[in-house]
Design an enzyme around this catalytic site. Structure first.
Site, PDB file in Angstrom:
ATOM      1  CB  THR A  71       5.350   5.229  -4.093  1.00 60.20           C
ATOM      2  OG1 THR A  71       5.101   3.858  -4.425  1.00 60.20           O
ATOM      3  CG2 THR A  71       6.733   5.639  -4.554  1.00 60.20           C
ATOM      4  CG  ASN A 150       5.524  -6.219  -1.329  1.00 63.58           C
ATOM      5  OD1 ASN A 150       6.307  -5.829  -0.473  1.00 63.58           O
ATOM      6  ND2 ASN A 150       5.849  -6.257  -2.615  1.00 63.58           N
ATOM      7  CD  GLN A 180       0.243  -5.910  -0.328  1.00 57.56           C
ATOM      8  OE1 GLN A 180      -0.862  -6.442  -0.211  1.00 57.56           O
ATOM      9  NE2 GLN A 180       0.675  -5.469  -1.498  1.00 57.56           N
ATOM     10  CB  SER A 200      -1.613   2.104  -1.081  1.00 57.44           C
ATOM     11  OG  SER A 200      -1.934   2.245  -2.435  1.00 57.44           O
ATOM     12  CG  HIS A 202      -3.642   0.813  -5.875  1.00 60.28           C
ATOM     13  ND1 HIS A 202      -3.132  -0.303  -6.471  1.00 60.28           N
ATOM     14  CD2 HIS A 202      -2.566   1.503  -5.410  1.00 60.28           C
ATOM     15  CE1 HIS A 202      -1.810  -0.286  -6.392  1.00 60.28           C
ATOM     16  NE2 HIS A 202      -1.442   0.798  -5.745  1.00 60.28           N
ATOM     17  CB  THR A 238      -5.667  21.080  -6.137  1.00 57.40           C
ATOM     18  OG1 THR A 238      -5.338  22.437  -6.431  1.00 57.40           O
ATOM     19  CG2 THR A 238      -7.171  20.929  -5.968  1.00 57.40           C
ATOM     20  CB  CYS A 324       9.792  -5.440  -7.012  1.00 61.13           C
ATOM     21  SG  CYS A 324       8.863  -4.104  -6.359  1.00 61.13           S
TER      22      CYS A 324
HETATM   23  N1  PLP Z   1       4.312  -0.844  -0.126  1.00 60.14           N
HETATM   24  C1  PLP Z   1       3.886  -2.098  -0.376  1.00 60.14           C
HETATM   25  C2  PLP Z   1       4.124  -3.168   0.632  1.00 60.14           C
HETATM   26  C3  PLP Z   1       3.238  -2.392  -1.576  1.00 60.14           C
HETATM   27  O1  PLP Z   1       2.834  -3.640  -1.819  1.00 60.14           O
HETATM   28  C4  PLP Z   1       3.027  -1.344  -2.505  1.00 60.14           C
HETATM   29  C5  PLP Z   1       2.383  -1.605  -3.813  1.00 60.14           C
HETATM   30  O2  PLP Z   1       2.846  -2.368  -4.622  1.00 60.14           O
HETATM   31  C6  PLP Z   1       3.486  -0.051  -2.194  1.00 60.14           C
HETATM   32  C7  PLP Z   1       4.121   0.156  -1.001  1.00 60.14           C
HETATM   33  C8  PLP Z   1       3.309   1.103  -3.145  1.00 60.14           C
HETATM   34  O3  PLP Z   1       2.008   1.583  -3.113  1.00 60.14           O
HETATM   35  P1  PLP Z   1       1.502   2.644  -4.195  1.00 60.14           P
HETATM   36  O4  PLP Z   1       1.195   1.859  -5.423  1.00 60.14           O
HETATM   37  O5  PLP Z   1       0.255   3.235  -3.584  1.00 60.14           O
HETATM   38  O6  PLP Z   1       2.551   3.649  -4.385  1.00 60.14           O
END
Ligand code: PLP
Length: 378
Positions: A71, A150, A180, A200, A202, A238, A324
């Site tokens: 994000t 996604n 994704q 990302s 996670h 940091t 979403c």
């Molecule tokens: N973009 C896509 C396609 C995602 O699926 C997600 C997560 O849901 C994000 C961006 C956002 O990622 P983050 O949770 O690291 O901000």
């Protein structure tokens, strides 16, 4: 044991990731900016992760900037592009199915006076690179299109589009959200000639709160927060060195097995599609040509949240396929002309390499039970 089928929302941190984070927190806790040995240790750890992620994308470590997640990466990419390259030119092109992190940021830029074209898929629900290209005007300075969408897993023709843009309109900034796709499909800057890529941790068995932005050499950036000199002053504050170490460990773990995992997950998807095909009340919302990691379907007459909680009671975790964030419709399924009544009943199942065929069987049995139980409760 819970059956976790919500890997597009987030993934379980891998043991090697937890180990790397624990090691960083307990031993290498110096500030990467400190001039002493402990600072240097933390700095080396951050650099090692930077090198790993750069290597996975086929680029150099100087091109990778760490953030708090995709994000933030996309906010930084788009807002910086607007500030630096959107002074005289004001037109932005994007797709109608972007994640909220891109969609809302572009909406905010539109509020500030930029003009936006949101390209839709064709009548078959397929995006055409040409439709994006045709939207280019002399005023266009930025194109932001995601690679793997996604909600349904559709793959957008970004490689083709970015190559065409690079050739025809090299001055237009090319941004792609590869969240994704990264570590799931092959993603490299030679095949996908982007200026900016959002990632990302996670989503790939790394920690939450950590992401990266690839910035092609030569792209000028303007920070969106002010502070110190970390991350070349583009992203001051940091560095989250333990999370970054975890991100690096996740990429080290996942990169060698992209093809193997893709093949395995494709088999799982085939199995799920076959079994769903036997249930007359199921409609598929995904494109069978899309990412094998995501399957989106609707259970006729049963709203997403109702079935989601029924499955939860059976120990199975999935996502609502059309919302979403917490009940707010994103409009992505609507962009593919999926009727509202069908979108309201959509579920998203998303796999990891830990998903098993037995879990798919359990999901199907639970859907059958849920449908039989819930359809009479209306
Ligand atoms: N973009 C896509 C396609 C995602 O699926 C997600 C997560 O849901 C994000 C961006 C956002 O990622 P983050 O949770 O690291 O901000």
């Amino acid at each position: 044991m819970p059956i976790y089928l919500d890997n597009a929302a987030t993934t379980k941190p891998a043991p090697a990731v937890i180990e790397a984070i624990t090691e960083a927190l307990s031993r290498h806790y110096g500030n990467p900016s400190s001039l002493h040995r402990m600072g240097l240790e933390a700095q080396l750890m951050v650099d090692d992760a930077r090198k790993t992620i750069a290597g996975a994308l086929g680029t150099e470590k100087d091109c990778i900037l760490f953030t708090s997640g995709a994000t933030e990466s996309s906010n930084l990419a788009l807002r910086s592009a607007a500030a630096v390259y959107g002074r005289r030119k004001k037109h932005i092109i994007t797709s109608a199915v972007e994640h909220a992190s891109v969609r809302s940021t572009i909406d905010a830029l539109e509020q500030q006076g930029y003009t936006v074209t949101r390209v839709k898929p064709d009548e078959n629900g397929v995006f055409q690179a040409k439709d994006f290209l045709d939207a280019v005007t002399p005023d266009t300075f930025l194109v932001s299109v995601m690679l793997a969408e996604n909600e349904t897993g559709r793959i957008l023709p970004v490689q083709k589009l970015f190559r065409m843009l690079q050739k025809k309109y090299p001055d237009i900034i090319r941004h792609c959200d590869v969240v994704q796709a990264f570590m799931k499909l092959p993603v490299s800057v030679s095949d996908l000639p982007a200026d900016l890529l959002s990632m990302s941790a996670h989503k790939i068995h790394g920690p939450k709160g950590c992401g990266a932005l690839y910035i092609r050499k030569g792209i000028r950036m303007q920070s969106i927060v002010t502070g110190g000199k970390q991350e070349k002053g583009i992203r001051p504050g940091t560095e989250a060195s333990p999370l970054i170490a975890g991100f690096g460990a996740a990429v080290k773990l996942m990169q060698p097995t992209i093809a193997e995992r893709y093949a395995y997950v494709s088999e799982l998807r085939a199995l799920l599609l076959e079994k769903l095909g036997e249930l007359p009340y199921i409609t598929l919302n995904s494109d069978p040509e899309g990412s094998p990691y995501i399957v989106n379907f609707s259970v006729k007459g049963i709203r997403s949240e109702i079935m989601l909680h029924f499955l939860e009671d059976e120990g199975i975790y999935v996502s609502s396929g059309s919302a979403c964030s917490k009940g707010v419709q994103s409009g992505v399924l609507g962009a593919y002309n999926i009727p509202d009544a069908q979108a309201d009943c959509a579920l998203r199942v998303s796999f990891s390499e830990e998903t098993t065929a037995a879990e798919i069987d359990a999901l199907i049995a639970a859907i059958e039970k849920g449908q039989a139980t819930l359809i009479h409760k209306k």
